[in-house]
Write a protein that holds these residues in place. Structure first.
Motif, mmCIF file in Angstrom:
data_model
loop_
_atom_site.group_PDB
_atom_site.id
_atom_site.type_symbol
_atom_site.label_atom_id
_atom_site.label_comp_id
_atom_site.label_asym_id
_atom_site.label_seq_id
_atom_site.Cartn_x
_atom_site.Cartn_y
_atom_site.Cartn_z
ATOM 1 N N SER A 104 39.594 29.621 45.357
ATOM 2 C CA SER A 104 38.422 30.261 44.764
ATOM 3 C C SER A 104 37.311 30.430 45.790
ATOM 4 O O SER A 104 36.622 31.460 45.810
ATOM 5 C CB SER A 104 37.926 29.458 43.564
ATOM 6 N N LYS A 105 37.134 29.444 46.652
ATOM 7 C CA LYS A 105 36.128 29.552 47.704
ATOM 8 C C LYS A 105 36.484 30.676 48.672
ATOM 9 O O LYS A 105 35.609 31.454 49.086
ATOM 10 C CB LYS A 105 36.013 28.228 48.453
ATOM 11 N N GLY B 228 38.365 40.034 47.381
ATOM 12 C CA GLY B 228 38.486 38.587 47.445
ATOM 13 C C GLY B 228 39.677 38.034 46.694
ATOM 14 O O GLY B 228 40.438 37.223 47.226
ATOM 15 N N HIS B 229 39.873 38.457 45.455
ATOM 16 C CA HIS B 229 40.980 37.922 44.658
ATOM 17 C C HIS B 229 42.318 38.305 45.263
ATOM 18 O O HIS B 229 43.251 37.485 45.320
ATOM 19 C CB HIS B 229 40.905 38.419 43.212
ATOM 20 N N MET B 230 42.430 39.549 45.736
ATOM 21 C CA MET B 230 43.688 39.989 46.346
ATOM 22 C C MET B 230 44.024 39.142 47.575
ATOM 23 O O MET B 230 45.155 38.685 47.740
ATOM 24 C CB MET B 230 43.607 41.462 46.735
ATOM 25 N N LEU B 231 43.017 38.916 48.439
ATOM 26 C CA LEU B 231 43.265 38.125 49.645
ATOM 27 C C LEU B 231 43.628 36.690 49.297
ATOM 28 O O LEU B 231 44.553 36.116 49.881
ATOM 29 C CB LEU B 231 42.028 38.168 50.546
ATOM 30 N N ALA B 232 42.902 36.113 48.345
ATOM 31 C CA ALA B 232 43.208 34.734 47.951
ATOM 32 C C ALA B 232 44.608 34.644 47.350
ATOM 33 O O ALA B 232 45.344 33.674 47.597
ATOM 34 C CB ALA B 232 42.165 34.231 46.961
ATOM 35 N N SER B 233 44.992 35.647 46.580
ATOM 36 C CA SER B 233 46.326 35.613 45.971
ATOM 37 C C SER B 233 47.420 35.679 47.035
ATOM 38 O O SER B 233 48.511 35.117 46.860
ATOM 39 C CB SER B 233 46.488 36.764 44.967
ATOM 40 N N MET B 234 47.139 36.354 48.145
ATOM 41 C CA MET B 234 48.113 36.409 49.230
ATOM 42 C C MET B 234 48.324 35.025 49.838
ATOM 43 O O MET B 234 49.461 34.612 50.112
ATOM 44 C CB MET B 234 47.660 37.397 50.294
#
Length: 285
Positions: free
Chosen positions: A230-231, A242-248
């Motif tokens: 989340s950070k 942000g969410h796409m990168l974190a999901s990767m």
């Protein structure tokens, strides 16, 4: 021969065009681009440049008409639904246009259990192609090494790699090496007998190992101190990515981005450039 490259002014597409132009006459190359003015330099070399909007099937068909080989690079959209819709238009156009062979950019985050936002699209690609009447090759890229270059100053300032990866590792390929492989497959029908290739360097990197490579290149100590998913999403949410990168990296933490193969060697006859060599050649100290 008629070679078509879509997305030809993007990061990968433009490098594919340059690599292909080293293997065939520019006059054999047709580019499908959203904004033709951005391809003026290619047009001046003798390449045909045509407008292409993936949302308008008739423009896709016009670009692909009677092509011997088409290299399809997807648009930069952030959700699988948009990309699947785009891909359906490409498949339908390729069949109407009697394309000889279709080469499609894939990504190693295509497993059924992969949480990456775009994994549904990348998983859809091979299944949809298998159900088509097209001759095709999928080239699955590992993570691009190139973004590490502009990211390095931030890592130096942070003194740490912060990817939320745990003990898992990541596999890389440079844009230039990927592009060279796309071009070589396009002009080598013997390589079409294998329907899918995975383009990687010869090893993957845990985050401490990646930090050690970056430290050597930077000449400054860089460690590993991961933040939460989340950070990470909050830190890099420019353009709502942000969410796409974190999901990767959520996928990476499950070991789903660590693939290493010898497919690049099969295509090119030599290994891909190593990550340390790539960074050393591209980082200005």
């Amino acid at each position: 021969m008629k070679y078509v490259v879509t997305g030809a002014t993007g990061h990968l597409g433009s490098q594919i065009v340059r690599a292909l132009a080293q293997l065939v006459s520019p006059r054999e190359i047709t580019l499908g681009v959203h904004t033709p003015a951005k391809a003026a330099a290619f047009s001046q070399q003798g390449m045909a440049v045509l407008p292409l909007d993936y949302r308008e099937p008739q423009t896709v068909t016009a670009v692909l008409q009677d092509a011997d080989v088409v290299i399809y690079v997807p648009s930069k959209s952030h959700d699988s639904f948009s990309r699947v819709t785009e891909f359906e238009n490409v498949i339908a156009a390729a069949e109407r246009a009697h394309v000889g062979h279709l080469i499609v950019m894939g990504f190693i985050a295509d497993q059924a259990n992969n949480p990456f936002d775009l994994s549904a699209f990348y998983g859809y690609v091979p299944r949809r192609l298998a159900a088509s009447n097209l001759s095709y090759t999928i080239l699955r890229n590992a993570l691009y090494a190139d973004p590490l270059v502009p990211y390095l100053p931030e890592l130096i300032e942070r003194h740490n790699v912060i990817y939320p990866m745990g003990d898992a590792s990541l596999s890389f390929i440079s844009l230039a090496d990927s592009a060279a492989a796309f071009a070589r497959v396009a002009v080598t029908p013997a390589l079409w007998r294998q329907s899918t290739y995975t383009l990687t360097q010869q090893r993957s990197y845990t985050m401490p190992a990646l930090a050690a490579v970056l430290s050597k290149v930077a000449g400054q100590p860089i460690g590993y101190a991961p933040v939460t998913l989340s950070k990470f999403a909050d830190l890099y949410n420019e353009g709502n990515e942000g969410h796409m990168l974190a999901s990767m990296y959520a996928a990476g933490s499950q070991g789903l981005l660590a693939a290493v193969t010898d497919d690049y060697v099969k295509i090119m006859g030599h290994p891909a450039q190593t990550l340390p060599d790539f960074l050393a050649a591209n980082v200005t100290k």
